[in-house]
Design a protein around this motif. Structure first.
Motif, PDB file in Angstrom:
ATOM      1  N   ASP A  11      34.259   8.132  50.541  1.00  0.00           N
ATOM      2  CA  ASP A  11      33.638   6.862  50.952  1.00  0.00           C
ATOM      3  C   ASP A  11      33.302   6.865  52.438  1.00  0.00           C
ATOM      4  OD1 ASP A  11      33.823   5.895  48.360  1.00  0.00           O
ATOM      5  OD2 ASP A  11      35.707   4.815  48.735  1.00  0.00           O
ATOM      6  N   THR A  12      34.224   7.337  53.264  1.00  0.00           N
ATOM      7  CA  THR A  12      34.013   7.367  54.714  1.00  0.00           C
ATOM      8  C   THR A  12      32.892   8.331  55.088  1.00  0.00           C
ATOM      9  OG1 THR A  12      36.329   6.807  55.100  1.00  0.00           O
ATOM     10  CG2 THR A  12      35.122   7.789  56.940  1.00  0.00           C
ATOM     11  N   ALA A  13      32.925   9.528  54.499  1.00  0.00           N
ATOM     12  CA  ALA A  13      31.888  10.519  54.804  1.00  0.00           C
ATOM     13  C   ALA A  13      30.518  10.029  54.354  1.00  0.00           C
ATOM     14  CB  ALA A  13      32.223  11.854  54.138  1.00  0.00           C
ATOM     15  N   ALA A  14      30.446   9.427  53.178  1.00  0.00           N
ATOM     16  CA  ALA A  14      29.169   8.918  52.674  1.00  0.00           C
ATOM     17  C   ALA A  14      28.628   7.825  53.591  1.00  0.00           C
ATOM     18  CB  ALA A  14      29.334   8.392  51.252  1.00  0.00           C
ATOM     19  N   ALA A  15      29.494   6.921  54.021  1.00  0.00           N
ATOM     20  CA  ALA A  15      29.053   5.845  54.912  1.00  0.00           C
ATOM     21  C   ALA A  15      28.583   6.412  56.250  1.00  0.00           C
ATOM     22  CB  ALA A  15      30.186   4.849  55.124  1.00  0.00           C
ATOM     23  N   THR A  16      29.307   7.390  56.772  1.00  0.00           N
ATOM     24  CA  THR A  16      28.944   8.006  58.052  1.00  0.00           C
ATOM     25  C   THR A  16      27.583   8.687  57.968  1.00  0.00           C
ATOM     26  OG1 THR A  16      31.274   8.345  58.598  1.00  0.00           O
ATOM     27  CG2 THR A  16      29.673   9.690  59.783  1.00  0.00           C
ATOM     28  N   LEU A  17      27.328   9.327  56.844  1.00  0.00           N
ATOM     29  CA  LEU A  17      26.070  10.057  56.662  1.00  0.00           C
ATOM     30  C   LEU A  17      24.950   9.191  56.098  1.00  0.00           C
ATOM     31  CD1 LEU A  17      27.600  13.330  55.198  1.00  0.00           C
ATOM     32  CD2 LEU A  17      26.655  13.000  57.496  1.00  0.00           C
ATOM     33  N   GLY A  18      25.261   7.953  55.771  1.00  0.00           N
ATOM     34  CA  GLY A  18      24.252   7.057  55.209  1.00  0.00           C
ATOM     35  C   GLY A  18      23.880   7.416  53.780  1.00  0.00           C
ATOM     36  N   LEU A  19      24.836   7.971  53.043  1.00  0.00           N
ATOM     37  CA  LEU A  19      24.587   8.369  51.653  1.00  0.00           C
ATOM     38  C   LEU A  19      25.121   7.328  50.686  1.00  0.00           C
ATOM     39  CD1 LEU A  19      25.750  12.087  51.873  1.00  0.00           C
ATOM     40  CD2 LEU A  19      23.413  11.217  52.009  1.00  0.00           C
ATOM     41  N   THR A  20      24.469   7.231  49.557  1.00  0.00           N
ATOM     42  CA  THR A  20      24.971   6.386  48.486  1.00  0.00           C
ATOM     43  C   THR A  20      25.520   7.300  47.400  1.00  0.00           C
ATOM     44  OG1 THR A  20      23.308   4.725  48.958  1.00  0.00           O
ATOM     45  CG2 THR A  20      24.342   4.634  46.787  1.00  0.00           C
ATOM     46  N   ILE A  21      26.781   7.108  47.078  1.00  0.00           N
ATOM     47  CA  ILE A  21      27.399   7.894  46.011  1.00  0.00           C
ATOM     48  C   ILE A  21      27.814   6.923  44.921  1.00  0.00           C
ATOM     49  CG2 ILE A  21      29.288   9.438  45.385  1.00  0.00           C
ATOM     50  CD1 ILE A  21      29.246  10.499  48.225  1.00  0.00           C
ATOM     51  N   ALA A  22      27.174   7.057  43.781  1.00  0.00           N
ATOM     52  CA  ALA A  22      27.485   6.175  42.657  1.00  0.00           C
ATOM     53  C   ALA A  22      28.917   6.424  42.192  1.00  0.00           C
ATOM     54  CB  ALA A  22      26.508   6.436  41.512  1.00  0.00           C
ATOM     55  N   PRO A  23      29.597   5.378  41.736  1.00  0.00           N
ATOM     56  CA  PRO A  23      30.987   5.537  41.296  1.00  0.00           C
ATOM     57  C   PRO A  23      31.160   6.628  40.238  1.00  0.00           C
ATOM     58  CG  PRO A  23      30.424   3.214  41.421  1.00  0.00           C
ATOM     59  CD  PRO A  23      29.149   3.995  41.656  1.00  0.00           C
ATOM     60  N   GLU A  24      30.189   6.777  39.356  1.00  0.00           N
ATOM     61  CA  GLU A  24      30.321   7.798  38.302  1.00  0.00           C
ATOM     62  C   GLU A  24      30.161   9.219  38.842  1.00  0.00           C
ATOM     63  OE1 GLU A  24      26.043   6.189  37.939  1.00  0.00           O
ATOM     64  OE2 GLU A  24      28.016   5.335  38.320  1.00  0.00           O
ATOM     65  N   TRP A  25      29.648   9.367  40.048  1.00  0.00           N
ATOM     66  CA  TRP A  25      29.490  10.691  40.660  1.00  0.00           C
ATOM     67  C   TRP A  25      30.750  11.143  41.392  1.00  0.00           C
ATOM     68  CZ3 TRP A  25      24.337   9.551  43.673  1.00  0.00           C
ATOM     69  CH2 TRP A  25      23.308   9.313  42.767  1.00  0.00           C
ATOM     70  N   LYS A  26      31.585  10.198  41.777  1.00  0.00           N
ATOM     71  CA  LYS A  26      32.738  10.517  42.621  1.00  0.00           C
ATOM     72  C   LYS A  26      33.678  11.574  42.039  1.00  0.00           C
ATOM     73  CE  LYS A  26      32.771   6.451  45.506  1.00  0.00           C
ATOM     74  NZ  LYS A  26      33.519   5.303  45.986  1.00  0.00           N
ATOM     75  N   PRO A  27      33.968  11.575  40.725  1.00  0.00           N
ATOM     76  CA  PRO A  27      34.838  12.641  40.215  1.00  0.00           C
ATOM     77  C   PRO A  27      34.239  14.046  40.434  1.00  0.00           C
ATOM     78  CG  PRO A  27      34.715  10.850  38.639  1.00  0.00           C
ATOM     79  CD  PRO A  27      33.684  10.571  39.701  1.00  0.00           C
ATOM     80  N   ASN A  28      32.925  14.171  40.288  1.00  0.00           N
ATOM     81  CA  ASN A  28      32.301  15.477  40.515  1.00  0.00           C
ATOM     82  C   ASN A  28      32.305  15.851  41.987  1.00  0.00           C
ATOM     83  OD1 ASN A  28      31.781  15.957  37.800  1.00  0.00           O
ATOM     84  ND2 ASN A  28      29.801  14.945  37.884  1.00  0.00           N
ATOM     85  N   VAL A  29      32.095  14.875  42.863  1.00  0.00           N
ATOM     86  CA  VAL A  29      32.155  15.134  44.304  1.00  0.00           C
ATOM     87  C   VAL A  29      33.569  15.571  44.671  1.00  0.00           C
ATOM     88  CG1 VAL A  29      31.939  14.102  46.605  1.00  0.00           C
ATOM     89  CG2 VAL A  29      30.268  13.542  44.824  1.00  0.00           C
ATOM     90  N   ALA A  30      34.574  14.889  44.139  1.00  0.00           N
ATOM     91  CA  ALA A  30      35.971  15.246  44.409  1.00  0.00           C
ATOM     92  C   ALA A  30      36.275  16.655  43.901  1.00  0.00           C
ATOM     93  CB  ALA A  30      36.909  14.229  43.767  1.00  0.00           C
ATOM     94  N   LEU A  31      35.759  17.008  42.735  1.00  0.00           N
ATOM     95  CA  LEU A  31      35.954  18.349  42.192  1.00  0.00           C
ATOM     96  C   LEU A  31      35.345  19.396  43.114  1.00  0.00           C
ATOM     97  CD1 LEU A  31      36.915  20.196  39.901  1.00  0.00           C
ATOM     98  CD2 LEU A  31      34.710  19.794  38.794  1.00  0.00           C
ATOM     99  N   PHE A  32      34.131  19.130  43.604  1.00  0.00           N
ATOM    100  CA  PHE A  32      33.492  20.055  44.531  1.00  0.00           C
ATOM    101  C   PHE A  32      34.330  20.217  45.793  1.00  0.00           C
ATOM    102  CE2 PHE A  32      31.074  20.717  48.375  1.00  0.00           C
ATOM    103  CZ  PHE A  32      30.568  21.975  48.137  1.00  0.00           C
ATOM    104  N   LEU A  33      34.868  19.113  46.322  1.00  0.00           N
ATOM    105  CA  LEU A  33      35.693  19.201  47.528  1.00  0.00           C
ATOM    106  C   LEU A  33      36.913  20.085  47.304  1.00  0.00           C
ATOM    107  CD1 LEU A  33      35.566  15.532  48.838  1.00  0.00           C
ATOM    108  CD2 LEU A  33      34.471  17.542  49.837  1.00  0.00           C
ATOM    109  N   GLU A  34      37.518  19.994  46.132  1.00  0.00           N
ATOM    110  CA  GLU A  34      38.659  20.854  45.815  1.00  0.00           C
ATOM    111  C   GLU A  34      38.243  22.326  45.786  1.00  0.00           C
ATOM    112  OE1 GLU A  34      41.877  20.095  45.768  1.00  0.00           O
ATOM    113  OE2 GLU A  34      41.184  18.115  46.372  1.00  0.00           O
ATOM    114  N   VAL A  35      37.089  22.609  45.207  1.00  0.00           N
ATOM    115  CA  VAL A  35      36.579  23.989  45.184  1.00  0.00           C
ATOM    116  C   VAL A  35      36.312  24.467  46.612  1.00  0.00           C
ATOM    117  CG1 VAL A  35      34.615  25.437  44.482  1.00  0.00           C
ATOM    118  CG2 VAL A  35      35.613  23.817  42.861  1.00  0.00           C
TER     119      VAL A  35
END
Length: 64
Positions: A11-35
């Motif tokens: 949420d913080t990174a998206a706000a800083t970068l001016g990105l919109t991340i839909a709630p349904e995308w967050k699990p995939n974004v979190a998975l990518f961060l773990e990778v």
């Protein structure tokens, strides 16, 4: 990093970068961060330092 910490970071990174991340995308974004964390750890575990010499840079010459 806990699930809540990861969600807060997204949420913080998206706000800083001016990105919109839909709630349904967050699990995939979190998975990518773990990778990405796993890849970063492998690189860090090689023992290479930030002072390691970079590869040479190709500089083309003007054609004659």
């Amino acid at each position: 990093m806990t699930t809540d910490e990861t969600a807060a970071w997204i949420d913080t990174a998206a706000a800083t970068l001016g990105l919109t991340i839909a709630p349904e995308w967050k699990p995939n974004v979190a998975l990518f961060l773990e990778v990405a964390r796993g890849m970063a750890k492998r690189v860090e575990d090689t023992g290479a330092t930030a002072t390691a010499e970079a590869a040479p840079v190709f500089t083309p010459r003007a054609s004659e």
